[in-house]
Design a protein around this motif. Structure first.
Motif, mmCIF file in Angstrom:
data_model
loop_
_atom_site.group_PDB
_atom_site.id
_atom_site.type_symbol
_atom_site.label_atom_id
_atom_site.label_comp_id
_atom_site.label_asym_id
_atom_site.label_seq_id
_atom_site.Cartn_x
_atom_site.Cartn_y
_atom_site.Cartn_z
ATOM 1 N N ILE A 223 53.611 -30.416 52.334
ATOM 2 C CA ILE A 223 53.308 -30.194 50.928
ATOM 3 C C ILE A 223 52.500 -28.907 50.799
ATOM 4 C CG2 ILE A 223 52.184 -31.168 48.893
ATOM 5 C CD1 ILE A 223 52.693 -33.927 50.076
ATOM 6 N N ALA A 224 53.051 -27.934 50.075
ATOM 7 C CA ALA A 224 52.457 -26.605 49.944
ATOM 8 C C ALA A 224 51.873 -26.443 48.554
ATOM 9 C CB ALA A 224 53.508 -25.532 50.206
ATOM 10 N N GLY A 225 50.540 -26.465 48.448
ATOM 11 C CA GLY A 225 49.887 -26.380 47.164
ATOM 12 C C GLY A 225 49.669 -24.958 46.690
ATOM 13 N N GLY A 226 49.502 -24.808 45.375
ATOM 14 C CA GLY A 226 49.232 -23.500 44.797
ATOM 15 C C GLY A 226 50.393 -22.540 44.982
ATOM 16 N N ASN A 227 50.088 -21.382 45.568
ATOM 17 C CA ASN A 227 51.117 -20.370 45.837
ATOM 18 C C ASN A 227 51.327 -20.140 47.329
ATOM 19 O OD1 ASN A 227 51.840 -19.695 43.173
ATOM 20 N ND2 ASN A 227 50.030 -18.406 42.950
ATOM 21 N N ILE A 228 50.903 -21.084 48.144
ATOM 22 C CA ILE A 228 50.930 -20.885 49.587
ATOM 23 C C ILE A 228 52.350 -20.636 50.114
ATOM 24 C CG2 ILE A 228 51.214 -23.302 50.319
ATOM 25 C CD1 ILE A 228 49.074 -22.777 52.426
ATOM 26 N N TYR A 229 53.337 -21.128 49.388
ATOM 27 C CA TYR A 229 54.725 -21.017 49.836
ATOM 28 C C TYR A 229 55.339 -19.641 49.547
ATOM 29 C CZ TYR A 229 55.173 -21.949 44.866
ATOM 30 O OH TYR A 229 55.035 -21.886 43.509
ATOM 31 N N GLN A 230 54.606 -18.751 48.908
ATOM 32 C CA GLN A 230 55.191 -17.460 48.533
ATOM 33 C C GLN A 230 55.260 -16.478 49.698
ATOM 34 O OE1 GLN A 230 53.000 -16.017 45.116
ATOM 35 N NE2 GLN A 230 54.247 -17.202 43.704
ATOM 36 N N ASN A 231 54.311 -16.574 50.629
ATOM 37 C CA ASN A 231 54.280 -15.686 51.781
ATOM 38 C C ASN A 231 55.005 -16.333 52.948
ATOM 39 O OD1 ASN A 231 52.876 -14.894 54.497
ATOM 40 N ND2 ASN A 231 52.442 -13.188 53.105
ATOM 41 N N ARG A 232 56.025 -15.682 53.449
ATOM 42 C CA ARG A 232 56.895 -16.300 54.455
ATOM 43 C C ARG A 232 56.133 -16.690 55.721
ATOM 44 N NH1 ARG A 232 60.365 -14.404 58.637
ATOM 45 N NH2 ARG A 232 62.106 -15.842 59.001
ATOM 46 N N LEU A 233 55.331 -15.774 56.264
ATOM 47 C CA LEU A 233 54.616 -16.060 57.508
ATOM 48 C C LEU A 233 53.613 -17.197 57.311
ATOM 49 C CD1 LEU A 233 54.833 -14.833 60.347
ATOM 50 C CD2 LEU A 233 52.761 -13.526 59.842
ATOM 51 N N SER A 234 52.896 -17.149 56.196
ATOM 52 C CA SER A 234 51.928 -18.204 55.903
ATOM 53 C C SER A 234 52.625 -19.533 55.669
ATOM 54 C CB SER A 234 51.111 -17.818 54.671
ATOM 55 O OG SER A 234 50.228 -18.862 54.309
ATOM 56 N N ASN A 235 53.744 -19.501 54.981
ATOM 57 C CA ASN A 235 54.501 -20.715 54.681
ATOM 58 C C ASN A 235 54.985 -21.390 55.964
ATOM 59 O OD1 ASN A 235 55.633 -22.567 52.831
ATOM 60 N ND2 ASN A 235 57.604 -21.521 52.861
ATOM 61 N N ILE A 236 55.512 -20.599 56.879
ATOM 62 C CA ILE A 236 56.040 -21.152 58.129
ATOM 63 C C ILE A 236 54.910 -21.649 59.021
ATOM 64 C CG2 ILE A 236 57.294 -20.601 60.247
ATOM 65 C CD1 ILE A 236 58.954 -18.602 58.548
ATOM 66 N N SER A 237 53.824 -20.868 59.098
ATOM 67 C CA SER A 237 52.684 -21.273 59.919
ATOM 68 C C SER A 237 52.098 -22.591 59.416
ATOM 69 C CB SER A 237 51.613 -20.176 59.899
ATOM 70 O OG SER A 237 50.543 -20.505 60.750
ATOM 71 N N THR A 238 51.948 -22.716 58.092
ATOM 72 C CA THR A 238 51.400 -23.950 57.529
ATOM 73 C C THR A 238 52.360 -25.114 57.729
ATOM 74 O OG1 THR A 238 50.317 -22.584 55.840
ATOM 75 C CG2 THR A 238 50.310 -24.957 55.490
ATOM 76 N N ALA A 239 53.656 -24.842 57.689
ATOM 77 C CA ALA A 239 54.644 -25.899 57.953
ATOM 78 C C ALA A 239 54.515 -26.397 59.389
ATOM 79 C CB ALA A 239 56.051 -25.376 57.695
ATOM 80 N N PHE A 240 54.405 -25.474 60.358
ATOM 81 C CA PHE A 240 54.176 -25.878 61.747
ATOM 82 C C PHE A 240 52.930 -26.757 61.839
ATOM 83 C CE2 PHE A 240 56.591 -22.087 63.706
ATOM 84 C CZ PHE A 240 57.642 -22.900 64.138
ATOM 85 N N HIS A 241 51.900 -26.358 61.125
ATOM 86 C CA HIS A 241 50.625 -27.087 61.147
ATOM 87 C C HIS A 241 50.791 -28.503 60.593
ATOM 88 C CE1 HIS A 241 46.094 -27.138 60.719
ATOM 89 N NE2 HIS A 241 46.442 -28.175 59.974
ATOM 90 N N GLU A 242 51.337 -28.612 59.387
ATOM 91 C CA GLU A 242 51.420 -29.920 58.733
ATOM 92 C C GLU A 242 52.417 -30.850 59.412
ATOM 93 O OE1 GLU A 242 49.186 -30.771 56.751
ATOM 94 O OE2 GLU A 242 48.338 -28.776 56.451
#
Length: 350
Positions: A223-242
């Motif tokens: 689950i990606a809150g706010g605008n976290i999903y807009q940046n590709r690298l951040s989105n993928i890194s957070t997905a790996f994390h969650e």
């Protein structure tokens, strides 16, 4: 492991009223990206997050609420801030953050049907706590009334274009490689589906939910809150994390006794980790190993420089044991023949 307690309590809240929330498997905005990788916006998660948005507790989160849709939600629903569902939501959020609301949402089919799914595994805590079930069911009644009197479906339809834009933005920032395959290979466990769930009404952060059906198939949600999903690298890194949380926390729960014997390790971490919400050794341990796995998976996918920057950032943030945990993750990955799963390696780690 505390997260499971959040989940179990809120499942209890909902089970006695089988006509309420929504499952992402029936969401209005849902698509298969490729293979096991899916994308969805859950209406039911959104209802819960909007209730949080209206609560007094949300006042201190303003700097973390950075999606234009949250402003539209506030404008539309602001006249209902005194509704009892908002007040009850505030009490729950203060104790259980978003965890309770996120887990609850994925146990029900979509509005207007809103019936509890009959294919999922229910926690034993429900059977063992009928008194809590009776008390907490009041919340379900209140939110049902909130959904009805606010004409939530009108708000949802009026903002359909913006919601589809959120889907498109997240789609463009999703991995081009087989992220589910990378994670299943690393953990040597199979998962039925991996969902990216952009949540514009939640504050900027990542969270996880994992659901198991009666056939033993698991579905993981990032689950990606706010605008976290807009940046590709951040989105993928957070997905790996969650997604890693969903793999790792059930293992940690099995080793609760052994972990409790290492609780003294939390004391030197407390000053740095408590302000981030990791207020005990259980959370501190899981965050260290999850972040070490995240760095390793990012290194596998994007190279050594990304891995090194990630580890440096974690150490500067207060995760003092990250180098040691990363050593364990490396050792596990290099010895899959001896330790086919992370669970098999846990006694060595501990």
């Amino acid at each position: 492991m505390r997260k499971r307690n959040f989940f179990c309590l809120f499942v209890i809240i909902c089970l006695s009223f089988r006509c309420f929330f929504v499952s992402a498997t029936q969401a209005q905005f849902e698509e298969n990206v490729r293979g096991k990788l899916w994308l969805t916006i859950s209406k039911s998660v959104s209802v819960n997050h909007i209730l949080v948005l209206l609560s007094p507790t949300s006042d201190h989160m303003r700097s973390y609420l950075n999606n234009p849709l949250h402003e539209k939600a506030e404008a539309y629903f602001s006249r209902f801030k005194d509704h009892p569902a908002v007040q009850f939501t505030d009490q729950i959020f203060q104790n259980y953050n978003y965890f309770a609301f996120n887990y609850m949402a994925f146990f029900y089919t979509d509005f207007p049907e809103a019936r509890m799914r009959d294919d999922i595994v229910l926690p034993p805590e429900y059977v063992q706590n009928p008194q809590i079930q009776q008390i907490m069911s009041q919340y379900v009644v209140l939110v049902d009334d909130f959904y009805r009197i606010t004409a939530f479906d009108k708000f949802w339809k009026d903002n359909e274009e913006d919601l589809r834009s959120v889907m498109e933005t997240c789609r463009e920032a999703m991995p081009e490689f087989d992220l589910p395959g990378v994670m299943e290979s690393f953990y040597n466990e199979k998962v039925d589906r991996f969902y990216f769930v952009p949540c514009p009404f939640m504050k900027t952060m990542g969270m996880h939910v994992e659901i198991e059906n009666k056939q033993g198939n698991r579905t993981f949600y990032y689950i990606a809150g706010g605008n976290i999903y807009q940046n590709r690298l951040s989105n993928i890194s957070t997905a790996f994390h969650e997604f890693s949380h969903s793999f790792i926390e059930p293992i940690s729960a099995k080793y609760a006794k052994e972990l409790s014997e290492l609780e003294y390790l939390y004391k030197p971490l407390e000053k740095d980790l408590t302000p981030m919400g990791y207020r005990d050794w259980d959370r501190g341990f899981n965050e260290h190993i999850v972040r070490a796995a995240e760095a390793h998976l990012m290194g596998m996918s994007f190279g050594e420089e990304i891995r090194s920057k990630k580890l440096t950032m974690e150490k500067q943030s207060g995760f003092q044991l990250i180098d040691r945990f990363y050593h364990y993750i490396q050792s596990y990955d290099e010895n899959h023949d001896q330790y086919p799963t992370l669970e098999a390696y846990y006694p060595i780690l501990l």
